[in-house]
Enzyme design. Structure first.
Site, PDB file in Angstrom:
ATOM      1  N   ASP A 149       0.779  -1.182   0.162  1.00 43.05           N
ATOM      2  CA  ASP A 149      -0.041   0.269   0.003  1.00 43.05           C
ATOM      3  C   ASP A 149       0.814   1.203  -0.099  1.00 43.05           C
ATOM      4  O   ASP A 149       2.192   1.144   0.115  1.00 43.05           O
ATOM      5  CB  ASP A 149      -1.054  -0.099   1.322  1.00 43.05           C
ATOM      6  CG  ASP A 149      -0.107  -0.315   2.444  1.00 43.05           C
ATOM      7  OD1 ASP A 149       0.181  -1.168   3.000  1.00 43.05           O
ATOM      8  OD2 ASP A 149       0.445   0.779   3.091  1.00 43.05           O
ATOM      9  N   ASP A 166       0.364   3.675   2.175  1.00 40.18           N
ATOM     10  CA  ASP A 166       0.336   4.209   3.696  1.00 40.18           C
ATOM     11  C   ASP A 166      -0.951   5.316   3.413  1.00 40.18           C
ATOM     12  O   ASP A 166      -1.939   4.854   2.836  1.00 40.18           O
ATOM     13  CB  ASP A 166       1.411   4.953   4.135  1.00 40.18           C
ATOM     14  CG  ASP A 166       1.364   4.683   5.658  1.00 40.18           C
ATOM     15  OD1 ASP A 166       0.888   3.999   6.547  1.00 40.18           O
ATOM     16  OD2 ASP A 166       1.935   5.803   6.185  1.00 40.18           O
TER      17      ASP A 166
END
Ligand SMILES: CSC[C@H]1O[C@H](OP(=O)(O)O)[C@H](O)[C@@H]1O
Ligand code: ADE
Length: 303
Positions: free
Chosen positions: A224, A226
């Site tokens: 991801d 974040d």
């Protein structure tokens, strides 16, 4: 397979094992042969899970699921000292830690791989050392990851990369406490610090592995962005899990390739003598109870 009395041959690198710590999404590795499951107790309590010992391309592998097989331990609850002590007691001298991480840089995309070479520690309730309670040691953490093992890792990964997957060699792993993900202000701060990736587990292992004189490298798999990247959704468990399955399958191929290479090279590393010149307290002043816990690491220096 010799699973007992391993401490006596602890310095025989022909017998040494490769350890794999599996993180989020990697709870087992399938292609191990002649698997033995071990429930160990250590001077620091029980490890996260049973340890699996098996053969992979001519080298014995010790596998441990850091959050437990059913992911029941959060990053603060992982028994890091027991895990590293158990690995060393089974004569693990090279250790690869597979981890899910968030990206803190635009060019590091979900499903990319990062082999970090530094970390910044923002945790606040983790064990930092095996050397306390009457014994003091100061090891060097200038290089927290073993560059020899990391090079082997990156060379093998290079051969397995596909067009849509990039590898980033080097970078700083920001270690946060968790279990909640970062605030946006924190995420932006870590970007300003030049960090590449963020996770909750690796630095604690890295510190303890170095004290245990185990060469340690991180196979960080990006899941991801974040929460700093306004063009993407904020990190969520759903997002992490979606990318974890693909990452976990890729991690298994990497582990097989690395096992083959480590099996033939059995590379020496400066980590294997990290305690040399680090022990401050004279042996005769160390309480017996403390001595017996760290004997596994200090025997080589105190006899
Ligand atoms: C499931 S997302 C957060 C979780 O994932 C990472 O785990 P690991 O390093 O064990 O792969 C991160 O550190 C958090 O524990
Ligand atoms: N964004 C993130 N922060 C901390 N740990 C993670 N593990 C995977 N993604 C993460």
């Amino acid at each position: 397979m010799n699973i007992s009395g391993t401490q006596s041959d602890a310095y025989d690198f022909k017998q040494a094992r490769l350890g794999i710590i599996g993180g989020s999404g990697l709870y087992r590795i399938e292609n191990l042969k002649d698997i033995v499951e071990l429930s160990l107790d250590t001077p620091y309590g029980k490890p996260s899970n049973k340890l699996l010992i098996g053969n992979l391309f001519g080298i014995e592998i010790v596998f441990l699921a850091r959050h437990g097989e059913k992911h029941t331990l959060n990053p603060s609850e992982i028994p890091y000292k027991a895990n590293i002590w158990a690995m060393r007691s089974l004569n693990v001298r090279w250790l690869i830690s597979a981890s899910a991480v968030g990206s803190l840089k635009e060019n590091i995309k979900p499903c990319d791989i990062v082999i970090p070479d530094q970390f910044i520690d923002r945790t606040h309730q983790r064990p930092l050392t095996f050397f306390n309670n009457g014994v003091v040691a100061h090891i060097s953490m200038a290089n927290p990851f073993c560059d020899i093992l990391s090079q082997i890792l990156s060379k093998e990964i290079e051969k397995l990369l596909t067009k849509d997957k990039k590898m980033h060699i080097g970078g700083t792993y920001l270690a946060m406490e968790g279990p909640a993900f970062s605030t946006r202000a924190e995420s932006n701060l870590y970007r300003d610090w030049g960090c590449s990736i963020i996770g909750m587990t690796n630095h604690t292992e890295a510190r303890l592995a170095k004290e245990a004189e185990i060469a340690y490298s991180s196979l960080s798999m990006v899941t991801d962005y974040d929460c700093w990247n306004q063009n993407c959704e904020n990190v969520s468990v759903e997002m992490v899990i979606e990318n974890l399955q693909e990452n976990a399958n890729f991690a298994k191929s990497i582990i097989s390739a690395v096992a083959k290479r480590v099996s033939s090279l059995r590379p020496p590393s400066s980590f294997h003598s990290a305690l040399k010149d680090a022990l401050v307290t004279p042996e005769e002043h160390v309480p017996e109870k403390t001595k017996s816990k760290i004997k596994l690491f200090t025997d080589k220096y105190w006899h």
